[in-house]
Design an enzyme around this catalytic site. Structure first.
Site, PDB file in Angstrom:
ATOM      1  N   ASP A 197      -4.682 -22.975  35.356  1.00 19.86           N
ATOM      2  CA  ASP A 197      -4.534 -24.110  36.135  1.00 19.86           C
ATOM      3  C   ASP A 197      -3.257 -24.663  36.514  1.00 19.86           C
ATOM      4  OD1 ASP A 197      -7.388 -24.086  36.183  1.00 19.86           O
ATOM      5  OD2 ASP A 197      -7.583 -24.661  34.150  1.00 19.86           O
ATOM      6  N   ASN A 220      -2.075 -25.457  40.416  1.00 19.89           N
ATOM      7  CA  ASN A 220      -1.446 -26.607  40.626  1.00 19.89           C
ATOM      8  C   ASN A 220      -0.023 -26.561  41.274  1.00 19.89           C
ATOM      9  OD1 ASN A 220       0.052 -29.245  39.961  1.00 19.89           O
ATOM     10  ND2 ASN A 220      -1.871 -29.868  40.323  1.00 19.89           N
ATOM     11  N   GLU A 221       0.843 -25.649  40.785  1.00 19.89           N
ATOM     12  CA  GLU A 221       2.248 -25.477  41.345  1.00 19.89           C
ATOM     13  C   GLU A 221       1.900 -24.792  42.810  1.00 19.89           C
ATOM     14  OE1 GLU A 221       5.780 -24.353  38.772  1.00 19.89           O
ATOM     15  OE2 GLU A 221       3.993 -23.386  37.821  1.00 19.89           O
ATOM     16  N   GLU A 256      -1.789 -30.687  34.133  1.00 19.84           N
ATOM     17  CA  GLU A 256      -0.552 -30.767  33.713  1.00 19.84           C
ATOM     18  C   GLU A 256      -0.324 -32.578  33.417  1.00 19.84           C
ATOM     19  OE1 GLU A 256       2.311 -28.527  34.030  1.00 19.84           O
ATOM     20  OE2 GLU A 256       0.344 -27.213  33.558  1.00 19.84           O
TER      21      GLU A 256
END
Length: 301
Positions: free
Chosen positions: A66, A70-71, A273
């Site tokens: 995940d 997200n990056e 994160e």
């Protein structure tokens, strides 16, 4: 296979997995125009998104967990809308909450084949401060559990690690206080957990936003108020089982914007994160990304 050009941005930790190499090779032999790039250090995913756009890549595939997804979401959102490739997912993490919620296969060859063949779908993105996320922001207790779970334990136990660390974290838990406001209401109740969903699950399989759709222009908000007794805890757990219904400790609703203000730092995780803020505002941005999902994905309207 389509005639589109596709590129995998692969988390460096997964670059040597035999099943990934075999899947890429098999699809190339079947005629896929599939390239691979590997991240090495922080910032690589953002740079590789820019590179893919300049190279005319039309399908960009996030190979990792995940956090890798997200990056790439944040890298794509830095580009002009017309320059953003469609985003697919090759799930290689310990939880894979977004992929599981969206119905993306976990087997590498199937996931890559889907990303190469799927029809693109417009999807919403959530902006929280200067960050973007696709799946879920969990705040308070949920974020503390996620950030305190050792990575080695995540790999060993998968989603079960979150339950184990959650039980340990509960012994030193303190409620989080702040003021929340959204267009339709406000609340000052002490928080046990706050989840702001675009996707439906987080924390290794916890379905915190069961009504979530990626293309409805809405945020799913789950508020679990603090409880002061074992009976209150039991009732809160029972109410969570009944989502999306509301109860004495659990509130669930849809909105387009939510603001939080406090004097103390609230721990958050955005797609797994960790972050921490005293003030933030989450806004849904309708149709900002194009995703490569199963035609019957549970997250599509």
């Amino acid at each position: 296979m389509t005639d589109d050009t596709a590129r995998v941005i692969l988390n460096g930790k997964s670059a040597q997995l035999p099943e990934v190499r075999e899947a890429v090779q098999a699809l190339r032999e079947a005629g896929a125009d599939l390239e691979v790039r590997v991240t090495w250090e922080a910032g690589d995913a953002l740079r590789l998104c820019d590179e893919a756009s300049r190279d005319g890549i039309t399908r960009l595939i996030a190979g990792g967990g995940d956090g890798t997804v997200n990056e790439l979401v944040n890298g794509l959102m830095r580009l002009a809308p017309a320059a953003r490739p469609a985003l697919g997912v090759l799930p290689l993490g310990s939880a894979n909450d977004f992929a599981n919620g969206a119905g993306i296969p976990l087997e590498p060859r199937q996931a890559l084949a889907l990303a190469l063949e799927a029809s693109p779908h417009k999807a919403d993105v959530v902006r929280l401060g200067n960050h973007y996320y696709l799946n879920m922001a969990s705040c308070g207790f949920g974020a503390a559990v996620t950030s305190s779970t050792p990575k080695a334990m995540k790999r060993l136990l998968g989603g079960g690690a979150y339950s184990l660390m959650g039980a340990l974290e509960a012994w030193r838990y303190q409620p989080y206080r702040g003021h929340m406001s959204w267009p339709e209401g406000e609340s000052d109740a002490p928080l046990f957990l706050l989840a702001i969903g675009n996707g439906c699950q987080a924390g290794g399989g916890q379905r915190l936003a069961p009504s979530a759709k990626l293309d409805d222009g809405l945020l799913e908000v789950l508020i679990v108020r603090d409880f002061e007794s074992l009976s209150g805890l039991k009732q809160a757990l029972d109410e969570l089982e009944a989502l999306p219904a509301c109860g004495e400790y659990v509130e669930y609703f849809q909105t387009t914007r939510l603001r939080f203000d406090s004097d103390a730092v609230l721990p958050l995780t955005l797609d797994g994160e960790p972050f921490g803020w005293t003030h933030f505002e989450a806004n849904v941005l309708p149709g900002e990304l194009t995703l490569l999902l199963p035609a019957k994905s549970p997250l599509l309207s």
